[in-house]
Design a protein around this motif. Structure first.
Motif, mmCIF file in Angstrom:
data_model
loop_
_atom_site.group_PDB
_atom_site.id
_atom_site.type_symbol
_atom_site.label_atom_id
_atom_site.label_comp_id
_atom_site.label_asym_id
_atom_site.label_seq_id
_atom_site.Cartn_x
_atom_site.Cartn_y
_atom_site.Cartn_z
ATOM 1 N N ILE A 1 35.233 31.715 -63.515
ATOM 2 C CA ILE A 1 34.020 30.997 -63.098
ATOM 3 C C ILE A 1 34.369 30.149 -61.876
ATOM 4 O O ILE A 1 35.538 29.835 -61.641
ATOM 5 C CB ILE A 1 33.446 30.090 -64.229
ATOM 6 C CG1 ILE A 1 34.490 29.079 -64.717
ATOM 7 C CG2 ILE A 1 32.937 30.929 -65.384
ATOM 8 C CD1 ILE A 1 33.968 28.102 -65.774
ATOM 9 N N LYS A 2 33.344 29.841 -61.091
ATOM 10 C CA LYS A 2 33.524 29.089 -59.843
ATOM 11 C C LYS A 2 32.926 27.701 -60.035
ATOM 12 O O LYS A 2 31.741 27.591 -60.371
ATOM 13 C CB LYS A 2 32.796 29.785 -58.680
ATOM 14 C CG LYS A 2 32.904 31.304 -58.693
ATOM 15 C CD LYS A 2 34.315 31.780 -58.466
ATOM 16 C CE LYS A 2 34.531 33.144 -59.090
ATOM 17 N NZ LYS A 2 35.923 33.438 -59.413
ATOM 18 N N VAL A 3 33.717 26.664 -59.852
ATOM 19 C CA VAL A 3 33.243 25.314 -60.149
ATOM 20 C C VAL A 3 33.126 24.494 -58.862
ATOM 21 O O VAL A 3 34.098 24.330 -58.126
ATOM 22 C CB VAL A 3 34.182 24.609 -61.143
ATOM 23 C CG1 VAL A 3 33.687 23.188 -61.434
ATOM 24 C CG2 VAL A 3 34.287 25.407 -62.442
ATOM 25 N N ILE A 4 31.910 24.001 -58.599
ATOM 26 C CA ILE A 4 31.662 23.129 -57.444
ATOM 27 C C ILE A 4 31.355 21.739 -57.991
ATOM 28 O O ILE A 4 30.411 21.564 -58.765
ATOM 29 C CB ILE A 4 30.460 23.635 -56.622
ATOM 30 C CG1 ILE A 4 30.754 25.031 -56.063
ATOM 31 C CG2 ILE A 4 30.120 22.651 -55.499
ATOM 32 C CD1 ILE A 4 29.515 25.767 -55.572
ATOM 33 N N CYS A 5 32.177 20.759 -57.596
ATOM 34 C CA CYS A 5 31.954 19.382 -58.058
ATOM 35 C C CYS A 5 31.472 18.533 -56.902
ATOM 36 O O CYS A 5 32.183 18.355 -55.912
ATOM 37 C CB CYS A 5 33.241 18.794 -58.615
ATOM 38 S SG CYS A 5 33.067 17.041 -59.057
ATOM 39 N N VAL A 6 30.256 18.012 -57.026
ATOM 40 C CA VAL A 6 29.756 17.051 -56.040
ATOM 41 C C VAL A 6 30.285 15.682 -56.483
ATOM 42 O O VAL A 6 29.843 15.137 -57.495
ATOM 43 C CB VAL A 6 28.216 17.045 -55.998
ATOM 44 C CG1 VAL A 6 27.727 16.035 -54.974
ATOM 45 C CG2 VAL A 6 27.682 18.439 -55.679
ATOM 46 N N ASN A 7 31.241 15.167 -55.722
ATOM 47 C CA ASN A 7 31.890 13.914 -56.124
ATOM 48 C C ASN A 7 31.337 12.758 -55.301
ATOM 49 O O ASN A 7 31.675 12.587 -54.140
ATOM 50 C CB ASN A 7 33.410 14.035 -55.933
ATOM 51 C CG ASN A 7 34.140 12.794 -56.429
ATOM 52 O OD1 ASN A 7 33.516 11.864 -56.962
ATOM 53 N ND2 ASN A 7 35.448 12.765 -56.256
ATOM 54 N N ASN A 8 30.486 11.953 -55.948
ATOM 55 C CA ASN A 8 29.946 10.761 -55.278
ATOM 56 C C ASN A 8 30.570 9.494 -55.855
ATOM 57 O O ASN A 8 30.084 8.395 -55.630
ATOM 58 C CB ASN A 8 28.413 10.736 -55.357
ATOM 59 C CG ASN A 8 27.925 10.957 -56.773
ATOM 60 O OD1 ASN A 8 28.663 10.728 -57.734
ATOM 61 N ND2 ASN A 8 26.691 11.405 -56.920
ATOM 62 N N LEU A 9 31.634 9.660 -56.614
ATOM 63 C CA LEU A 9 32.510 8.570 -57.071
ATOM 64 C C LEU A 9 31.912 7.671 -58.151
ATOM 65 O O LEU A 9 32.539 6.681 -58.536
ATOM 66 C CB LEU A 9 32.981 7.703 -55.890
ATOM 67 C CG LEU A 9 33.580 8.462 -54.693
ATOM 68 C CD1 LEU A 9 33.834 7.513 -53.524
ATOM 69 C CD2 LEU A 9 34.874 9.165 -55.068
ATOM 70 N N VAL A 10 30.722 7.985 -58.622
ATOM 71 C CA VAL A 10 30.095 7.208 -59.710
ATOM 72 C C VAL A 10 29.215 8.121 -60.577
ATOM 73 O O VAL A 10 28.965 9.267 -60.228
ATOM 74 C CB VAL A 10 29.166 6.076 -59.183
ATOM 75 C CG1 VAL A 10 29.951 4.877 -58.694
ATOM 76 C CG2 VAL A 10 28.209 6.591 -58.120
ATOM 77 N N TYR A 11 28.738 7.554 -61.689
ATOM 78 C CA TYR A 11 27.642 8.177 -62.438
ATOM 79 C C TYR A 11 26.372 7.721 -61.725
ATOM 80 O O TYR A 11 25.886 6.613 -61.973
ATOM 81 C CB TYR A 11 27.558 7.643 -63.865
ATOM 82 C CG TYR A 11 28.745 7.864 -64.768
ATOM 83 C CD1 TYR A 11 29.693 8.846 -64.533
ATOM 84 C CD2 TYR A 11 28.889 7.077 -65.916
ATOM 85 C CE1 TYR A 11 30.762 9.029 -65.397
ATOM 86 C CE2 TYR A 11 29.960 7.263 -66.784
ATOM 87 C CZ TYR A 11 30.885 8.229 -66.518
ATOM 88 O OH TYR A 11 31.936 8.404 -67.370
ATOM 89 N N ALA A 12 25.858 8.530 -60.846
ATOM 90 C CA ALA A 12 24.730 8.072 -60.026
ATOM 91 C C ALA A 12 23.431 8.015 -60.834
ATOM 92 O O ALA A 12 22.761 6.992 -60.868
ATOM 93 C CB ALA A 12 24.577 8.964 -58.810
ATOM 94 N N MET A 13 23.093 9.097 -61.507
ATOM 95 C CA MET A 13 21.779 9.183 -62.119
ATOM 96 C C MET A 13 21.485 8.034 -63.083
ATOM 97 O O MET A 13 20.358 7.579 -63.211
ATOM 98 C CB MET A 13 21.621 10.514 -62.843
ATOM 99 C CG MET A 13 20.285 10.631 -63.538
ATOM 100 S SD MET A 13 19.910 12.308 -63.978
ATOM 101 C CE MET A 13 18.968 12.807 -62.552
ATOM 102 N N THR A 14 22.523 7.545 -63.749
ATOM 103 C CA THR A 14 22.302 6.507 -64.759
ATOM 104 C C THR A 14 22.477 5.099 -64.214
ATOM 105 O O THR A 14 22.471 4.136 -64.973
ATOM 106 C CB THR A 14 23.253 6.723 -65.940
ATOM 107 O OG1 THR A 14 24.550 7.024 -65.407
ATOM 108 C CG2 THR A 14 22.795 7.856 -66.816
ATOM 109 N N GLY A 15 22.705 4.943 -62.923
ATOM 110 C CA GLY A 15 22.720 3.596 -62.347
ATOM 111 C C GLY A 15 24.003 3.177 -61.664
ATOM 112 O O GLY A 15 24.193 1.992 -61.383
#
Ligand SMILES: Cc1ncc(C[n+]2csc(CCOP(=O)(O)OP(=O)(O)O)c2C)c(N)n1
Ligand code: SF4
Ligand code: SF4
Ligand code: SF4
Ligand SMILES: [Mg+2]
Lengths: 73, 290
Positions: free
Chosen positions: B123-137
């Motif tokens: 499987i091919k894994v793409i991780c968007v790393n924005n350094l936090v849990y963005a959606m939850t705050g």
């Protein structure tokens, strides 16, 4: 001869200006006008400079702009 | 204001569920940029789009699956990889891509990540790393670099963070690369390469979250972040992954770090059962639900 074109879907734009900044030939600028959500979309200020590279299209997080080349025989 | 009429369609358009546009991502968020790279890589790869499936977990990044007009699955938080593993084993004919966030893949889903890499599931894994849990705050994630302010660490973080390429390599991934959303062409090329790789492939993409990470750390908006990526990035293909850890304001090493081959999980399984069971072993082939 290749000529570049760029198309903008102003209503999708959120005004981040990535396209303006990273266009290699400085074809674009943010327009003083607003779209209906209140953002300033880009407009074309130097159409003759567009080479159709589509870097604007690759950067745009809102799928609101893209460039392409017209190939003439 | 009228929209420009164009006979030429944006290359990303055919991959979108346009009825869901505009998307929810904030102005200057990098997730959409990664989608552009992904769609161009798909176009270049000449992949049969009926056989590409995208699996996401939960988060801003996880919404990619919901916006792509491919066979896509928005799974529960952290479970994109087990879902994708099952899908790939039941339907080996599919190209299975996991597209999700750093929290989803490395906090709640971290265990699945290391074991899928160890088994070399294809499987091919793409991780968007924005350094936090963005959606939850904007809470601290395992990827948040030291000293950064987050909603759960108002005095700065002190936990050591994961170095994702090193983790992926150590666990067994056959392809490991890191880019930022400034590196659009390089990222698209890397995604293209990943499609052609058999086994567990991993790409980390650093991406701005101006709303919850950059703003809290007084790092400016999405544009400011892209300028920082441009300034701080150094391309070092083949760099030792032990030396590519990220800090809050330091150098960002980008490039392709690992490209190697070893038998994938399905190949090993087949060989093992043929060896131990002989003629009794019958392959079922793809499991098609009616
Ligand atoms: C079982 C479970 N626990 C917690 C949550 C809350 N939750 C939703 S998204 C998320 C983190 C997402 O972080 P990441 O994967 O980095 O995505 P981002 O939003 O940063 O793109 C969390 C903790 C949930 N949805 N389900
Ligand atoms: S990159 Fe896209 S969203 Fe940003 S200003 Fe340009 S058109 Fe608008
Ligand atoms: S296609 Fe290239 S040259 Fe034309 S506006 Fe876009 S980025 Fe600029
Ligand atoms: S909160 Fe952050 S990651 Fe989520 S859409 Fe907004 S900018 Fe993007
Ligand atoms: Mg995240």
């Amino acid at each position: 001869m290749t000529k570049g074109n760029v198309a903008i879907t102003v209503e999708r734009c959120k005004g981040c200006a990535f396209c303006v900044e990273f266009c290699p030939t400085k074809v674009l600028a943010l327009s003083p006008a607003f779209n209906s959500k209140g953002y300033h979309p880009p407009h074309v200020v130097a159409p003759e400079k567009c080479n159709g590279c589509d870097l604007c299209g690759m950067f745009c997080p809102d799928f609101a702009i893209h460039g392409w080349r017209e190939k003439k025989a | 204001m009228s929209e420009l009429v164009s006979l030429h369609e944006n290359p990303t358009e055919q991959f979108l569920r346009t009825d869901r546009m505009p998307h929810i991502w904030c102005p200057g968020c990098g997730i959409g940029t990664t989608v552009n790279c992904f769609t161009r890589a798909l176009l270049d790869s000449n992949a049969n789009l009926d056989k590409v499936s995208v699996v996401s977990g939960i988060g801003c990044s996880g919404r990619v699956a919901g916006y792509l007009n491919l066979d896509s699955f928005h799974t529960t938080h952290g479970r994109a990889i087990p879902f994708a593993t099952g899908l790939k084993l039941a339907r080996p004919d599919l190209d299975v891509v996991v597209y999700s966030g750093d929290g989803d893949l490395f906090a709640i889903g971290g265990n699945h990540f290391i074991h899928a890499a160890r088994r070399n599931v294809d499987i091919k894994v793409i991780c968007v790393n924005n350094l936090v849990y963005a959606m939850t705050g904007g809470q601290t994630a395992p990827t948040t670099p030291g000293d950064a302010l987050t909603s759960t660490s108002p005095y700065g973080t002190f936990e050591p963070s994961f170095n994702l390429p090193q983790l992926a390599e150590a666990a067994g991934a056959v392809y490991v690369a890191r880019w930022t959303t400034y590196h659009v062409r390089q990222l698209a090329k890397s995604m293209f390469e990943m499609f052609n790789k058999k086994g567990f492939a991993f790409i980390e993409v650093l991406s701005p979250c101006p709303t919850l990470y950059q703003r809290r750390n007084k790092m400016g908006d999405g544009m400011e972040t892209l300028r920082q990526y441009k300034e701080l990035s150094k391309r070092k293909d083949g760099a030792s992954t032990s030396e590519v850890g990220l800090t809050r304001d330091g150098e960002i090493v980008v490039g392709k770090f690992v490209d190697r081959d070893r038998p994938d999980y399905a190949t090993l399984m087949k060989a093992h059962y043929q060896h131990t069971m002989g003629d009794k072993y019958v392959e079922t082939g793809a499991i098609i639900c009616q």
